[in-house]
Motif scaffolding. Structure first.
Motif, PDB file in Angstrom:
ATOM      1  N   VAL A 106       3.033  11.552  -2.400  1.00  0.00           N
ATOM      2  CA  VAL A 106       2.805  10.941  -3.011  1.00  0.00           C
ATOM      3  C   VAL A 106       3.276  10.180  -3.834  1.00  0.00           C
ATOM      4  CG1 VAL A 106       0.879   9.201  -2.793  1.00  0.00           C
ATOM      5  CG2 VAL A 106       1.241  10.869  -0.369  1.00  0.00           C
ATOM      6  N   PRO A 107       3.787   9.222  -4.380  1.00  0.00           N
ATOM      7  CA  PRO A 107       3.896   9.106  -6.042  1.00  0.00           C
ATOM      8  C   PRO A 107       2.983   9.060  -6.601  1.00  0.00           C
ATOM      9  CG  PRO A 107       4.726   7.551  -5.309  1.00  0.00           C
ATOM     10  CD  PRO A 107       3.816   8.120  -3.865  1.00  0.00           C
ATOM     11  N   SER A 108       3.161   9.422  -7.883  1.00  0.00           N
ATOM     12  CA  SER A 108       1.808   9.274  -8.757  1.00  0.00           C
ATOM     13  C   SER A 108       2.403   7.725 -10.297  1.00  0.00           C
ATOM     14  CB  SER A 108       1.325   9.855  -9.766  1.00  0.00           C
ATOM     15  OG  SER A 108       0.648  10.990  -8.981  1.00  0.00           O
ATOM     16  N   ARG A 122       4.614  17.016  -7.245  1.00  0.00           N
ATOM     17  CA  ARG A 122       6.078  16.849  -7.152  1.00  0.00           C
ATOM     18  C   ARG A 122       6.666  18.459  -7.554  1.00  0.00           C
ATOM     19  NH1 ARG A 122      10.688  17.156  -8.518  1.00  0.00           N
ATOM     20  NH2 ARG A 122      12.667  15.892  -7.643  1.00  0.00           N
ATOM     21  N   ARG A 123       5.375  18.969  -8.534  1.00  0.00           N
ATOM     22  CA  ARG A 123       5.691  20.178  -8.618  1.00  0.00           C
ATOM     23  C   ARG A 123       5.242  21.478  -8.062  1.00  0.00           C
ATOM     24  NH1 ARG A 123       5.904  23.067 -13.750  1.00  0.00           N
ATOM     25  NH2 ARG A 123       4.997  21.412 -14.717  1.00  0.00           N
ATOM     26  N   VAL A 148       4.580   0.751  -7.266  1.00  0.00           N
ATOM     27  CA  VAL A 148       5.061  -0.093  -7.504  1.00  0.00           C
ATOM     28  C   VAL A 148       3.926  -1.161  -7.975  1.00  0.00           C
ATOM     29  CG1 VAL A 148       7.062  -0.635  -6.267  1.00  0.00           C
ATOM     30  CG2 VAL A 148       5.172  -1.710  -5.018  1.00  0.00           C
ATOM     31  N   ARG A 149       2.185  -1.050  -7.742  1.00  0.00           N
ATOM     32  CA  ARG A 149       1.567  -2.189  -7.727  1.00  0.00           C
ATOM     33  C   ARG A 149       0.046  -0.660  -8.456  1.00  0.00           C
ATOM     34  NH1 ARG A 149      -3.200  -2.993  -6.676  1.00  0.00           N
ATOM     35  NH2 ARG A 149      -3.218  -2.934  -4.337  1.00  0.00           N
ATOM     36  N   ARG A 150      -0.083  -0.015  -9.755  1.00  0.00           N
ATOM     37  CA  ARG A 150      -0.663   0.790 -10.160  1.00  0.00           C
ATOM     38  C   ARG A 150      -2.626   0.288  -9.569  1.00  0.00           C
ATOM     39  NH1 ARG A 150      -2.402   3.412 -15.411  1.00  0.00           N
ATOM     40  NH2 ARG A 150      -3.887   5.353 -15.084  1.00  0.00           N
ATOM     41  N   PRO A 151      -2.706   1.172  -8.387  1.00  0.00           N
ATOM     42  CA  PRO A 151      -3.625   0.896  -7.642  1.00  0.00           C
ATOM     43  C   PRO A 151      -5.574   0.764  -8.722  1.00  0.00           C
ATOM     44  CG  PRO A 151      -3.900   2.969  -6.447  1.00  0.00           C
ATOM     45  CD  PRO A 151      -3.104   2.388  -7.872  1.00  0.00           C
ATOM     46  N   ASP A 152      -6.830   0.088  -8.604  1.00  0.00           N
ATOM     47  CA  ASP A 152      -7.931   0.629  -9.354  1.00  0.00           C
ATOM     48  C   ASP A 152      -8.329   2.682  -9.020  1.00  0.00           C
ATOM     49  OD1 ASP A 152      -7.658  -1.497 -10.665  1.00  0.00           O
ATOM     50  OD2 ASP A 152      -9.167  -2.837  -8.954  1.00  0.00           O
ATOM     51  N   ASP A 153      -8.683   2.814 -10.308  1.00  0.00           N
ATOM     52  CA  ASP A 153      -9.761   4.186  -9.369  1.00  0.00           C
ATOM     53  C   ASP A 153     -10.231   3.919  -8.385  1.00  0.00           C
ATOM     54  OD1 ASP A 153     -10.935   6.232  -9.858  1.00  0.00           O
ATOM     55  OD2 ASP A 153     -11.979   6.448 -11.816  1.00  0.00           O
ATOM     56  N   GLN A 154      -9.866   4.592  -7.277  1.00  0.00           N
ATOM     57  CA  GLN A 154     -10.744   4.883  -5.900  1.00  0.00           C
ATOM     58  C   GLN A 154     -11.769   5.736  -6.195  1.00  0.00           C
ATOM     59  OE1 GLN A 154      -8.478   2.971  -4.076  1.00  0.00           O
ATOM     60  NE2 GLN A 154      -7.546   4.537  -2.792  1.00  0.00           N
ATOM     61  N   ALA A 155     -12.214   5.642  -6.806  1.00  0.00           N
ATOM     62  CA  ALA A 155     -13.467   7.296  -7.136  1.00  0.00           C
ATOM     63  C   ALA A 155     -14.953   6.220  -6.923  1.00  0.00           C
ATOM     64  CB  ALA A 155     -14.336   7.959  -8.441  1.00  0.00           C
ATOM     65  N   LEU A 166      -5.674  -0.404  -2.327  1.00  0.00           N
ATOM     66  CA  LEU A 166      -3.960   0.016  -2.300  1.00  0.00           C
ATOM     67  C   LEU A 166      -3.098  -0.616  -1.733  1.00  0.00           C
ATOM     68  CD1 LEU A 166      -5.553   4.069  -1.035  1.00  0.00           C
ATOM     69  CD2 LEU A 166      -4.164   3.473  -3.524  1.00  0.00           C
ATOM     70  N   ASP A 167      -3.465  -1.873  -1.148  1.00  0.00           N
ATOM     71  CA  ASP A 167      -2.312  -2.768  -0.736  1.00  0.00           C
ATOM     72  C   ASP A 167      -1.285  -2.491  -1.005  1.00  0.00           C
ATOM     73  OD1 ASP A 167      -1.627  -4.456   2.053  1.00  0.00           O
ATOM     74  OD2 ASP A 167      -2.606  -6.270   0.823  1.00  0.00           O
ATOM     75  N   GLY A 168      -0.184  -2.245  -0.628  1.00  0.00           N
ATOM     76  CA  GLY A 168       1.197  -3.381  -1.377  1.00  0.00           C
ATOM     77  C   GLY A 168       1.713  -1.645  -2.931  1.00  0.00           C
ATOM     78  N   ALA A 169       0.646  -0.963  -2.711  1.00  0.00           N
ATOM     79  CA  ALA A 169       0.982  -0.182  -3.952  1.00  0.00           C
ATOM     80  C   ALA A 169       2.232   0.742  -4.294  1.00  0.00           C
ATOM     81  CB  ALA A 169      -0.153   1.105  -4.249  1.00  0.00           C
ATOM     82  N   PHE A 170       3.058   0.889  -3.463  1.00  0.00           N
ATOM     83  CA  PHE A 170       3.541   2.218  -2.847  1.00  0.00           C
ATOM     84  C   PHE A 170       5.271   1.206  -2.399  1.00  0.00           C
ATOM     85  CE2 PHE A 170       0.590   5.052  -2.169  1.00  0.00           C
ATOM     86  CZ  PHE A 170       0.669   5.145  -3.131  1.00  0.00           C
ATOM     87  N   ALA A 171       6.312   1.313  -3.027  1.00  0.00           N
ATOM     88  CA  ALA A 171       7.803   1.031  -1.956  1.00  0.00           C
ATOM     89  C   ALA A 171       8.676   2.011  -1.477  1.00  0.00           C
ATOM     90  CB  ALA A 171       8.352  -0.554  -2.651  1.00  0.00           C
TER      91      ALA A 171
END
Length: 229
Positions: A106-108, A122-123, A148-155, A166-171
């Protein structure tokens, strides 16, 4: 041991990142603990829609939690190899009798990577690939996702709000589409809480025509059902 960790041990007198005992970055006791973990099916409760079966190597608590944080937030790079072994244990369990898979982390967001000074997941994934290959499993890393879209802090967010956040955050990176077609793919992350991040990452892969075999994580929070159902 990487130079930075050797420097930290020298300047601070050296303490285990897992149990805080004087010594090196990872003491023999904590190292042994990591080799005795038993993977389990870590379904969040409630389950987010579209989440493939998640496998974790340990509860996110005690020494494991401290090691994950030390590597991620404090750049204790020497922990990547043992944590990679922990992730490899979860991946191996998720694969069952299969003898190979692509591991997709899962990318950051780039800003997060810059702030930390490294990409911890990744490491660890690269270390897991090496560990799996030593076991005769044909594992490879697939950097197939991008933020593709940085979500807000999940905490502090509920499971429902995390999903919306997280909707639409990754591609899917288009160059990976052909490579991963009809290939076994395991999505990997460090910790599963509500499962929303993994579910959204899986959705991004599947929209691109890449089905996900399962998810593998280092650890699961207490917000899971270990019933295997």
């Amino acid at each position: 041991m990487p130079a930075r960790d050797a420097f930290v041990d020298l300047v601070l007198g050296g303490r285990c990142a897992g149990c805080d005992r004087p010594g090196v970055t990872l003491c023999d006791g904590c190292r042994g603990l990591l080799t005795r973990l038993t993977p389990f099916r870590a379904w969040p409760d409630p389950r987010p829609p579209g989440l493939p079966p998640p496998t974790a190597s340990a509860p996110y608590a005690d020494e494991v939690r401290r090691l994950v944080i030390a590597h991620k937030e404090n750049a204790r790079y020497a922990l990547a190899r043992p944590l990679g072994g922990v992730l490899a244990t979860a991946v191996s369990s998720a694969l069952g009798k299969r003898d190979g898979a692509w591991l997709c982390p899962v990318p950051s967001a780039r800003a997060t990577v810059r702030q930390r000074g490294h990409d911890p997941l990744r490491r660890i994934t690269k270390a897991a690939v090496r560990a799996l290959r030593r076991q005769g499993i044909d594992a490879r890393i697939a950097d197939a996702l991008r933020v593709v879209r940085r979500p807000d802090d999940q905490a502090g967010l509920s499971a429902q709000r995390r999903t919306a956040n997280l909707d639409g955050a990754f591609a899917l990176r288009s160059r990976w589409a052909e490579t991963l077609t009809d290939q076994p793919v395991v999505l990997v992350d460090d910790v599963i809480t509500t499962g929303s991040t993994l579910a959204e990452a899986c959705r991004a892969l599947e929209i691109g025509g890449i089905p996900v075999l399962g998810c593998a994580v280092l650890a699961a929070t207490r917000r899971y059902s270990a019933s295997g159902s």
